[in-house]
Design a protein around this motif. Structure first.
Motif, short mmCIF file in Angstrom:
data_model
loop_
_atom_site.label_atom_id
_atom_site.label_comp_id
_atom_site.label_asym_id
_atom_site.label_seq_id
_atom_site.Cartn_x
_atom_site.Cartn_y
_atom_site.Cartn_z
N VAL A 202 140.49 74.90 28.68
CA VAL A 202 141.64 75.77 28.91
C VAL A 202 141.41 76.60 30.16
CG1 VAL A 202 143.07 77.61 27.94
CG2 VAL A 202 142.04 75.92 26.42
N VAL A 203 142.38 76.57 31.05
CA VAL A 203 142.35 77.46 32.20
C VAL A 203 143.41 78.53 31.96
CG1 VAL A 203 142.59 77.66 34.70
CG2 VAL A 203 141.63 75.58 33.70
N PHE A 204 142.97 79.74 31.84
CA PHE A 204 143.84 80.82 31.39
C PHE A 204 144.03 81.80 32.54
CE2 PHE A 204 144.61 84.87 29.33
CZ PHE A 204 145.32 84.58 28.18
N ILE A 205 145.23 81.87 33.04
CA ILE A 205 145.50 82.76 34.19
C ILE A 205 146.10 84.06 33.65
CG2 ILE A 205 146.96 83.11 36.23
CD1 ILE A 205 145.94 79.66 35.31
N THR A 206 145.55 85.14 34.10
CA THR A 206 146.07 86.42 33.62
C THR A 206 145.68 87.52 34.61
OG1 THR A 206 146.10 87.98 31.78
CG2 THR A 206 144.02 86.87 32.20
N HIS A 207 146.36 88.66 34.54
CA HIS A 207 145.82 89.81 35.23
C HIS A 207 145.49 90.92 34.25
CE1 HIS A 207 150.30 90.25 36.15
NE2 HIS A 207 150.05 91.04 35.14
N ASN A 208 145.44 90.53 32.99
CA ASN A 208 145.10 91.49 31.96
C ASN A 208 143.66 91.22 31.48
OD1 ASN A 208 144.76 92.81 29.43
ND2 ASN A 208 146.97 93.07 29.34
N VAL A 209 142.76 92.11 31.81
CA VAL A 209 141.34 91.91 31.53
C VAL A 209 141.08 91.84 30.03
CG1 VAL A 209 139.05 92.93 31.77
CG2 VAL A 209 140.64 92.98 33.68
N ARG A 210 141.81 92.64 29.27
CA ARG A 210 141.56 92.66 27.82
C ARG A 210 141.92 91.32 27.18
NH1 ARG A 210 145.23 96.62 26.23
NH2 ARG A 210 144.77 96.15 24.05
N HIS A 211 143.03 90.72 27.63
CA HIS A 211 143.41 89.40 27.11
C HIS A 211 142.35 88.37 27.50
CE1 HIS A 211 147.92 90.68 27.10
NE2 HIS A 211 147.17 91.36 26.25
N ALA A 212 141.84 88.49 28.73
CA ALA A 212 140.82 87.54 29.20
C ALA A 212 139.55 87.69 28.37
CB ALA A 212 140.53 87.78 30.68
N MET A 213 139.12 88.92 28.15
CA MET A 213 137.88 89.15 27.41
C MET A 213 137.98 88.65 25.98
SD MET A 213 135.81 90.41 29.55
CE MET A 213 134.40 91.06 28.66
#
Lengths: 262, 374
Positions: A202-213
């Motif tokens: 999965v390549v997950f693009i986001t600018h939300n660090v909490r969602h990424a973590m």
């Protein structure tokens, strides 16, 4: 997690120029099966350009892409899809006016032959759709329910289920959570986790660090068309990621006045 | 779903249960169905004795409705695919004129003239589509240009070649032509003769046609309309291509991302619309035996009105061929019915406007229920 396995996609020193604008200036990323690779970056960092290169929409100006160890050349998005790279775009995932089952099989319609003619096999389409939706925890009134009646999170989940059903090995999610509420976000993140456990990259693009973590195994930060390196889970703190995304300086000075709310 | 062991899906408390009756009503054609019923009830009450529902009267409004249906099917599929064609009316005039010029001025056999004309119309339709796709301009503007260009040629060519704006004599030239019969002929003539003989429908009592039934068969125009409606409906709802039509009109970019060949779908739909216009024109030329420079005026709007009454969304991605056919039926019945009812013919437009408005309001309401639009 799968440190010994080979990467399914290797992007080496990808550059992309649009006329005089350098959108990507040498970005390298490796994506492993069964892992969620988070691609972070602020607006204009080149995230979209990068994934569009990966999914065959753009051709890189320079650099190499290896897919399962072999060099890869996609001329059209269709080639990437048949190779097993599926992209779910934030607001372009589904067509609201069409039914869930028509959306689910859009571009991959099951067909039933009657003599020389071939028809859309609605029976199969409806059964498979209901089955897949049940697995994802979405209760439909019926397969002919329009996608417009679903919530944003459900639409993303349907799109992800669709990509997985059609044999995606790599799933690229373009900011799947940026327009969603808290509960819908957690549903989508749970879906990402479920998909990853099936061995899909999965390549997950986001600018939300909490969602990424929450779901990421590896983190790559893009800033002004360059990578600032890839970090594994546990090697990096949310604060560090946040700083990297913002380029290091501006946010540090803001941090005090905002009281750590960003 | 007979598997009892499978746990029932948890019912979402916020999804309202819908009764089967309500569900069966909630369909894109509902506006068209209501309109059709209303129109027939209205004329049954006010024009029943006028002969509107006698065999000749039925044939009369059936022919007019069939004409609308032929162009409405093309316009409907194109509109669902997200585009407009304003050049339908001009295409009808142009196609008819080309058939007449090829047969009368150039002296070609009628079947050859028809085939060449169809090829030209399909090419023009494809060109319309190609320009829309390549330039990204709204199809409204591109086909508005075709409207004027084609109409201009339709007036210019006969004036230059024959020094008149109506070219006649096609009927004599088409006598015995196999392809012309497919557009201008009638079917089931034997059956209708038998209906006349047993007194089911009236017969002529005097004159050269004494003994023949007043309705001597079903014109090919009606047969074409039925074939096109069935073809369009099956294509749209039962095939893969139909799914692509919905997808292309619903959101072209989203469709492209999953591999739907949106450009091809749209261009093919422009060609299909041109094809329908050409069928209309050929039937008309064979019926009248002539082609006129003013044929088909305003037909594009009539087609669009029929499609919209039938529940299609002007912005694409939603609609029904059956609905469009019902819209065309309403159109035809109202236009001819007011004549039978003895109403001042200028009131036709008032009536039509009211139906259009009511049907669209009802359709919008239904569509919101189905699609969750807000």
């Amino acid at each position: 997690m799968n440190a010994s396995t080979k990467p399914i996609i290797e992007m080496k020193n990808i550059e992309k120029h649009f006329g005089s604008v350098i959108a990507l200036a040498g970005v390298s990323v490796d994506v492993f099966p069964g892992e969620c690779h988070c691609l972070l970056g602020d607006n204009g960092a080149g995230k979209s350009t990068f994934i569009k290169t990966m999914s065959g929409v753009h051709k890189p100006t320079a650099g190499e892409i290896f897919f399962e160890g072999k060099p890869l050349h996609f001329d059209r998005p269709r080639d990437a899809i048949s190779a097993g790279i599926a992209t779910v775009y934030q607001d372009l995932a589904m067509i609201p006016l069409m039914s869930v089952s028509r959306n689910f099989f859009m571009g991959n319609e099951p067909r039933r032959k009657v003599g020389p003619l071939s028809f859309f096999d609605h029976q199969t389409a409806n059964d498979v759709t209901m089955e897949e939706m049940k697995k994802m925890g979405i209760n439909l009134r019926g397969p002919d329910q329009a996608v417009g009646t679903l919530s944003g999170g459900e639409r993303q989940t349907v799109a992800i289920a669709r990509a997985v059903h059609f044999g995606a090995k790599v799933l690229i999610l373009d900011e799947p959570t940026s327009a969603l509420g808290v509960r819908q976000t957690s549903n989508v993140l749970a879906t990402v986790d479920r998909v990853r456990k099936q061995g899909i990259a999965v390549v997950f693009i986001t600018h939300n660090v909490r969602h990424a973590m929450a779901v990421g195994d590896q983190f790559t930060v893009l800033n002004r068309g360059k990578t600032l390196g890839t970090a594994k889970r546990g090697e990096v703190t949310p604060e560090e990621l946040q700083d990297l995304m913002a380029g290091g300086q501006e946010l540090a000075t803001l941090e005090g006045s905002l009281g750590g709310t960003v | 779903m007979s598997d009892a062991a499978q746990p029932e899906a948890v019912v979402d408390e916020r999804v309202k249960e819908m009764s089967a009756f309500r569900k069966s009503l909630i369909r894109p054609e509902l506006g068209g169905i209501c309109g059709t019923v209303a129109v027939f009830v209205f004329f049954a009450l006010f024009a029943f004795d006028s002969g509107m529902f006698a065999s000749q009267g039925v044939l009369n409004w059936s022919i007019v409705s069939a004409q609308f249906m032929i162009i409405a099917v093309g316009a409907c599929l194109l509109m669902i695919a997200g585009e407009f064609d304003l050049s339908v009316g001009s295409m009808i005039g142009f196609a008819g004129m080309m058939i007449a010029i090829f047969t009368i001025t150039a002296g070609w056999p009628v079947w050859f003239a028809i085939i060449v004309t169809f090829a030209m119309c399909l090419a023009i339709g494809a060109l319309n589509g190609y320009i829309v796709i390549k330039t990204g301009l709204p199809s409204f503007i591109v086909t508005l240009a075709s409207l004027f260009i084609l109409r201009g040629f339709t007036i210019y060519l006969p004036q230059t070649l024959e020094r008149k704006t109506i070219i006649g004599g096609v009927r004599d030239a088409a006598e015995g032509d196999w392809l012309a019969a497919i557009f201008g002929g009638k079917i089931l003539t034997g059956l209708f003769q038998w209906f006349g003989d047993i007194g089911l429908i009236g017969t002529f009592e005097r004159g050269t046609r004494a003994g023949q039934p007043v309705v001597d068969g079903i014109p090919m125009l009606i047969v074409w309309a039925i074939i096109l409606v069935i073809f369009g409906h099956i294509l749209l709802t039962r095939t893969r291509f139909g799914n692509w039509i919905f997808a292309a009109g619903g959101d072209a970019q989203a469709a492209r991302y999953v591999g739907v060949p949106v450009n091809r779908v749209k261009i093919l739909m422009f060609m299909f619309t041109a094809f329908c216009a050409c069928i209309f024109a050929t039937c008309q030329v064979m019926e009248f035996g002539s082609a006129g420079a003013d044929r088909g005026l305003l037909k594009e709007f009539e087609a669009i009105i029929a499609v919209v009454i039938g529940g299609a969304l002007l912005t694409g991605g939603y609609g029904s061929v059956i609905g469009a056919a019902l819209g065309a039926l309403i159109f035809g019945v109202v236009q001819q019915g007011l004549f039978f009812a003895g109403v001042e013919s200028s009131l036709f437009r008032v009536f039509l406007g009211v139906i259009l408005l009511l049907a669209v309001i009802l359709n919008t309401y239904i569509r919101r229920m189905i699609t969750g639009e807000r």
